[in-house]
Design an enzyme around this catalytic site. Structure first.
Site, PDB file in Angstrom:
ATOM      1  N   HIS A 191      -3.082  12.192   4.587  1.00 56.43           N
ATOM      2  CA  HIS A 191      -3.687  10.750   4.424  1.00 56.43           C
ATOM      3  C   HIS A 191      -2.307   9.755   4.875  1.00 56.43           C
ATOM      4  CE1 HIS A 191      -5.535   7.302   2.653  1.00 56.43           C
ATOM      5  NE2 HIS A 191      -4.110   6.883   2.633  1.00 56.43           N
ATOM      6  N   GLU A 192      -1.160  10.060   4.567  1.00 53.66           N
ATOM      7  CA  GLU A 192      -0.269   9.138   4.996  1.00 53.66           C
ATOM      8  C   GLU A 192       0.309   9.560   6.346  1.00 53.66           C
ATOM      9  OE1 GLU A 192       0.699   7.073   3.054  1.00 53.66           O
ATOM     10  OE2 GLU A 192      -0.064   7.913   1.134  1.00 53.66           O
ATOM     11  N   HIS A 233      -1.858   7.296   8.326  1.00 50.22           N
ATOM     12  CA  HIS A 233      -1.264   6.119   8.586  1.00 50.22           C
ATOM     13  C   HIS A 233      -0.244   6.148   9.491  1.00 50.22           C
ATOM     14  CE1 HIS A 233      -3.731   3.805   5.407  1.00 50.22           C
ATOM     15  NE2 HIS A 233      -2.955   4.738   4.411  1.00 50.22           N
ATOM     16  N   GLU A 277      -7.687   2.536   4.894  1.00 55.71           N
ATOM     17  CA  GLU A 277      -7.887   3.544   3.788  1.00 55.71           C
ATOM     18  C   GLU A 277      -8.893   4.503   4.172  1.00 55.71           C
ATOM     19  OE1 GLU A 277      -5.227   4.384   1.805  1.00 55.71           O
ATOM     20  OE2 GLU A 277      -4.436   2.668   2.239  1.00 55.71           O
TER      21      GLU A 277
END
Lengths: 185, 401
Positions: free
Chosen positions: B144-145, B148, B227
């Site tokens: 997930h990071e 980003h 997100e």
């Protein structure tokens, strides 16, 4: 008359700009594919380097698995020697399945399982196999994008003029190998 | 992936420009209110405040954030597993450089990514995250990071948060100044422009109150969307949405302990909002975590890891028709989902100890292993050349690394 010339000049400029943009797009995709392949190579190399170390460490404990260890060493040799995408993929798949067997075998030796050295090696090997799987995934994605671009209009014209060739996928035959390998023990 | 980044970038530019207009408009109105014709000066001042803050945040925004949260850099030796997971996801995302890895000393499980671009990125995780998640779950959070980082959210979010900071700062300074000095000065001025001046001041007050609210709505809306997209990226990178889904469950259950240095401006950077667990709507920085989990689990039905599958699950769960995933990403390759990695039977106590050891190693503690099985951990401030084992009394020589 001069107006016609201007229109022709503008059209030519637009056409050249379009060709340049398509060409750059193709180059970018080709570089991405090359980088992805290089990453697979790095991980394969790393795995080849780790295997003798692991075999050496577990050999003393695993008296009943001599044959398996020999097979792993042989498969490693074959993988190192393999040339070309297809044969290399086959050799590496063989190695992957043998390493899976070793992992299961280690479970039967509690001393070995608990050894910090073996644990560290296993983590490295498992992570290398994960990295290999992810690198392959990224490589195949890149190849698909490159091949689609080379086939589809209008970039196929530019690809034809400048000789961009399609790439081969890194295929896996064994459906079990699609499963990301065990990560932890 | 490239097309997706580009579409992301266009959207980002629109939002950044809207935010900049809000900021410059605020400067202009406040300038006009202070003195007729001074709008341009106010505009210039707002622009200068913004440029200074933006430059600082561009070159060291990540470092400032990491320093605020007390994060320590982790080397490969400190925690090989964490480092390996980050490298795995870096490869899956096709990033050229491994982001720096940091650890935050708190038991609240959380994580964030920061930095300027993929070559100057950092990922921070808390000790609680390391202690509570298994490898698949950790991989989901890191993916997930990395999502980003890959989607170029980090610079964009830092820029927006800086502009929001500038808007809040300018309106606050104006409102306070007005409150303390404004009335007195205005009563003394008696020339013809008075009427207009009062109207201008009223407009400026309304603007100064509304601008931070508007800015926050823009900022939070942008962060919520990102997100979802980072969740989708994580599912595609790992090919195992369940990892992130169950990690989010654990994160939602255990975020009571405060994280150092979290404020309203930095909260959207975390994987789950560290400030509140109930806010939903315009002012929430993150989509409801139950919804994110349901979408990730909903992908299982399609059996493939792709942005298209995520978009489909998003539609099924939220019953909203909006496109979370840019159109161009929907046609990208779909890999089959994979099964769970065999579970590591590490006990929770052991996992906890390992997480704390990582924090201590990152803080440059010295470890001394005693024959009795005790591991003595010495802080960097320990200066004696030797140490006595508290359990068995053996003397050890301390070798500082």
């Amino acid at each position: 008359m001069s107006q016609v010339l201007i229109v022709i000049a503008l059209a030519a400029a637009a056409a050249i700009a379009a060709v340049v943009a398509l060409y750059n797009g193709l180059v970018r995709l080709r570089n991405e594919t090359d980088n992805a392949w290089a990453q697979i190579d790095v991980q394969l190399q790393r795995r080849h380097d780790l295997i003798p170390n692991l075999v050496e460490t577990v050999k003393g404990y695993m008296r009943h698995e001599r044959e398996l260890l020999e097979n792993i060493t042989k498969a490693r040799g074959a993988a190192v020697a393999a040339q070309g995408v297809g044969p290399q993929a086959a050799a590496e798949n063989m190695l992957t399945s043998l390493l899976g067997q070793l992992r299961v075998a280690i479970e039967a030796y509690p001393d070995l399982k608990a050894s910090a050295n073996v644990l560290a090696l296993q983590e490295e090997l498992a992570s290398t196999e994960n990295k290999l799987a992810f690198a392959r995934q990224y490589y195949n994605d890149s190849v698909m994008r490159l091949n689609t671009k080379i086939e589809s209009f209008p970039s196929n014209i530019v690809a034809g003029i400048f000789g961009f060739g399609k790439r081969e996928f890194f295929e896996i035959d064994d459906p079990g190998a699609r499963q990301a390998p065990a990560a932890s023990f | 992936m490239w097309e997706q980044i580009r579409s992301n970038r266009r959207r980002s530019v629109v939002l950044v420009i809207t935010m900049a207009l809000l900021l410059l408009g605020l400067g202009f109105v406040i300038g006009e209110a202070s003195q007729p014709g001074a709008g341009l000066i106010g505009l210039v001042i707002a622009f200068i405040v913004w440029s200074v803050m933006a430059l600082v945040s561009y070159y060291s925004g990540g470092n400032i954030l990491l320093a605020f949260s007390g994060a320590r850099k982790v080397s490969r030796e400190d925690n090989p597993r964490l480092y390996n997971v980050v490298e795995e996801m870096q490869i899956a995302a096709g990033l050229k450089k491994t982001p720096d890895v940091y650890i935050i000393d708190t038991m609240a499980p959380n994580a964030f990514a920061t930095g300027r671009d993929p070559d100057h990125a950092a990922i921070a995780v808390t000790a609680g995250l390391l202690a509570k998640l298994n490898r698949d779950q950790l991989q989901g959070v890191i993916a997930h990071e990395i999502g980003h980082v890959r989607n170029r959210d980090i610079l964009f979010m830092t820029l927006l948060s800086v502009m929001l900071g500038a808007i809040v700062l300018i309106s606050e300074v104006f409102l306070r100044k007005l409150f303390f000095f404004g009335a007195g000065r205005r009563s003394r001025s008696s020339n013809g422009g008075n009427q207009l001046q009062i109207v201008m001041i009223l407009v400026a007050i309304v603007f100064a109150i509304l601008a931070p609210v508007l800015g926050q709505i823009i900022y939070f809306a942008a962060s919520r969307r990102r997100e979802y997209l980072a969740d989708a990226s994580a599912a595609v990178f790992t090919r195992y949405p369940e990892g992130l889904a169950s990690a989010l469950e654990i994160i939602a259950a255990g975020s009571s302990e405060p994280i150092p240095g979290v404020s309203r401006a930095t909260a959207p950077l975390y994987i789950n909002n560290p400030l509140s667990r109930s806010a939903v709507g315009l002012f929430s920085t993150h989509p409801p975590i139950e919804e994110r989990i349901a979408i990730l689990r909903g992908m299982g039905g399609s059996g493939e890891a792709s942005f298209k599958a995520y978009q489909g699950a998003y539609g099924n769960v939220t019953r909203r028709a909006s496109n979370i995933v840019p159109q161009s990403a929907l046609g990208l390759a779909a890999a089959p989902l994979r099964g769970a990695a065999p579970s590591d039977d590490a006990s929770p106590r052991k996992a906890m100890r390992e997480a704390y050891n990582t924090v201590r190693k990152a803080n440059r503690y010295t470890f001394v292993d005693c024959e009795c099985g005790l591991r003595i951990k010495l802080p960097p401030t320990y200066r004696n050349p030797s140490v006595t084992c508290p359990r068995c009394g053996t003397q050890h020589v301390v070798r500082k690394p």
